[in-house]
Design a protein around this motif. Structure first.
Motif: not given
Length: 381
Positions: A198-209
């Motif tokens: 999920d959300n590879p476009y974020r910095f940082p990518v969310p760690g745990i879903q």
């Protein structure tokens, strides 16, 4: 008491030499030692923060004397007149010669043949043993399941906060996953979803879903999970050149809607300074590799094709039906997830999701190891 460990002053460097048997030997800098002094005059006993600035230490600090104590510890005197006791077992951990008891379990790569679904009942996480077992499975396998949770809309908020603080995004604090007439994401349809993070476009990518099932009575819609560590290890074995390029070339991920533009560039596979996998980004509808030499791009496209095929190969997947009250917790930097298609006209499939960062479960693990029961996640980070 730790047997076979010696610590002597090193007159040449001003530090110390620690040795264990004939194999392990290491030079310790005097300032390195001094910064590890846990004396209440130098370190606050409650928050464990230093009561001084390291720059205040003499630049020419030296170890003046070392004496072995009867309990296996060492008394070290420094050239500025300060003396302190050093625990031998802790020094071995600091030197990397012994495992840190607070270190989370090492990841275990798994496939369909070797994989198992780590799960516990909801009531068990109110006990130290139950929470410990759940986190054991999560850190080792990259995901875990809690069954029989309360499952009214919004219950996920309190459930997730047992493990850490919720990270709010443009999707909201909690987001709902069900079929919508106008879908802003493919997750809001009944289509099959390929394995992805999920959300590879974020910095940082969310760690745990977290994904929490509130209702599910549709035909189809099995949830799938895949171990990114196993995928990367397999590609390293069969196509090492492709594996290297997947770690080298930056890939731009972009999410662009009328209300939100989020973009970041990073290799599909990321490692730390010791070569351990720390992140995998895979979302086949959103990735655009940056310009590079044709030969490297040939390897990249071949490697990405291989990675995507493996991620959706039943040999690497585990699948299970979402049932009301089932809570899936997964490491979004390691575990890929997807689903099979479902018929939205046959019933209703409603999940709620949210994200937290890695430090919450890690903090919970450490307090459990230190205190036994701790707060069981109610103040996880």
């Amino acid at each position: 008491m730790v047997q076979g460990v010696t610590l002597v002053a090193d007159q040449q460097t001003g530090g110390a030499i620690i040795a264990r048997g004939t194999a392990d030997r290491l030079h310790l800098h005097p300032i390195w030692l001094r910064e590890r002094v846990n004396d209440p005059a130098l370190v606050d006993p409650v928050n464990h923060q230093r009561l001084y600035e390291p720059n205040d230490l003499p630049g020419d600090l030296r170890v003046a004397d070392i004496a072995a104590l009867e309990d296996g510890a060492f008394a070290i005197s420094f050239s500025d007149g300060f003396s302190s006791r050093f625990d031998a077992a802790r020094l071995l951990v600091e030197c990397g010669w012994e495992d840190d008891p607070e270190r989370t379990p090492s990841p275990i790569a798994w496939t369909n043949a070797s994989g198992e679904i780590p799960s516990v009942d909801f009531a068990a996480i109110d006990t130290a043993d139950g929470m410990h077992a759940l986190l054991d499975g999560f850190f080792a396998r990259g995901f875990c399941i809690i069954r029989g949770t309360p499952h009214q809309p919004g219950d996920l908020d309190a459930l997730a906060q047992r493990f850490g603080y919720i990270r709010e995004t443009n999707w909201g604090r909690l987001f709902d996953v069900y079929s919508k007439p106008v879908a802003t994401d493919l997750a809001y349809t009944g289509l099959a979803l390929a394995a992805h993070t999920d959300n590879p476009y974020r910095f940082p990518v969310p760690g745990i879903q977290f994904l929490h099932c509130l209702e599910n009575n549709v035909a189809g819609g099995l949830s799938t999970v895949v171990d990114g560590l196993a995928l990367v290890e397999h590609i390293e074995e069969v196509a090492p050149q492709e594996a290297r390029v997947l770690e080298e070339l930056p890939v731009r991920f972009r999410y662009d809607t009328s209300s939100c533009i989020v973009e970041d560039a990073s290799p599909l596979v990321e490692r730390d300074s010791l070569g351990r996998l720390i992140g995998l980004r895979l979302s086949s509808r959103l990735d655009y590799v940056l310009p590079a030499e044709p030969e490297k791009l040939d390897l990249f496209y071949s490697g990405r094709r291989r990675l995507q095929k493996l991620a959706n190969d039943p040999r690497f997947q585990l699948s299970f039906p979402f049932e009301p009250g089932l809570l899936l917790m997964m490491d979004n930097r390691r575990t890929l997830h997807g689903r099979t298609a479902f018929d939205g006209t046959s019933g209703r499939r409603h999940l709620q999701g949210c994200y937290i960062d890695h430090d919450g479960p890690r903090s919970l693990w450490r307090t459990l190891m230190r205190d036994g029961v701790a707060s069981l996640g109610r103040e996880a980070a």
